[in-house]
Design an enzyme around this catalytic site. Structure first.
Site: not given
Length: 251
Positions: A9-11, A95, A97, A167, A173, A212, A233
């Site tokens: 997932n490149w965000k 997700h 976020e 997650e 992160g 992570s 990530g």
């Protein structure tokens, strides 16, 4: 046997030129992954979806979000037909976020999942708890609500081919990892919840761990019975570390 899946997932990272370079370099290690029975994919930003798909069409490419309506007055949103027009048929849904910053709910996730299935697309449905919920022993209560609502009123034939990603928000992160035992426990619990709802679809649905994940710990996570892969990530942003993820689970 469920095929192992490593998904990046490149965000909100990578310009189109950077995405193109990654896609070019991914051609060789995609062949390596195929030879070892591992499926790999990435979720670029909307602006880079088409270039990644064009440069490496064998790579599984997902969008990071979509709207459940096909068109309309939804400024800033992307519809499923728009994604299909780019030959994208995977989408990350729910997700943490998106839930934390943009008001995504279990109910809207359910609408999106239904809309994706109506177009024969594959959702990667994310679930997970906050640090406060984890410390108060509420993890399974939170996960149960996310699964029961997010996967409500679907067809078993659809569910059996989808992907669910656990997650824990407190490990995304932060450098703080859930142990492989925690990952197995919750992924197994998710599989049991799916079994309660959709019977033997639970045997084929793939459940990933995310939070992570790095080359040095991915093997431990994927050695667990109910962890079928990883949603990654930061370690997916560089070709070398993404390649190491694959190498470390097959060697």
């Amino acid at each position: 046997m469920r095929t192992k899946l490593i998904f990046g997932n490149w965000k909100m990272n990578k310009l189109t030129s950077e995405a193109r370079e990654f896609a070019l370099q991914s051609v060789e290690f995609k062949k390596y992954a195929d030879e070892h029975g591992v499926q790999i994919g990435v979720a670029p930003t909307f602006t880079s979806l088409s270039v990644v798909k064009e440069v490496n069409p064998s790579l599984t490419v997902a969008a990071q979000n979509c709207h459940f309506e096909e068109k309309g007055a939804f400024t800033g949103e992307i519809s499923i037909p728009m994604l299909l027009d780019l030959h994208i048929d995977w989408v990350i849904i729910g997700h943490s976020e998106r839930r934390t910053y943009f008001g995504e709910t279990n109910e809207t996730c359910n609408k999106k999942i239904k809309a994706l299935f109506a177009h024969d697309m594959t959702p990667i449905y994310c679930c997970g708890e906050t640090l406060e919920q984890f410390e108060n022993g509420l993890t399974k209560e939170v996960i149960k609500e996310q699964i029961n609502v997010g996967l409500a009123d679907l067809y078993k034939e659809h569910v059996k081919n989808m992907v669910i990603a656990y997650e824990p928000i407190w490990s995304i992160g932060t450098g703080k990892n859930a142990s492989k035992e925690i990952a197995q426990d919750i992924c197994s619990y998710i599989r049991d919840l799916v079994k309660e709802m959709y019977g033997d679809a639970s045997e084929t649905v793939r459940i990933l761990y995310g939070g992570s994940v790095k080359p040095e710990n991915v093997r431990a996570y994927l050695s667990e019975k109910d962890v079928d892969g990883a949603l990654v990530g930061g370690a997916s942003l560089k070709v070398d570390s993404f390649k190491q993820l694959i190498e470390n689970i097959v060697d």
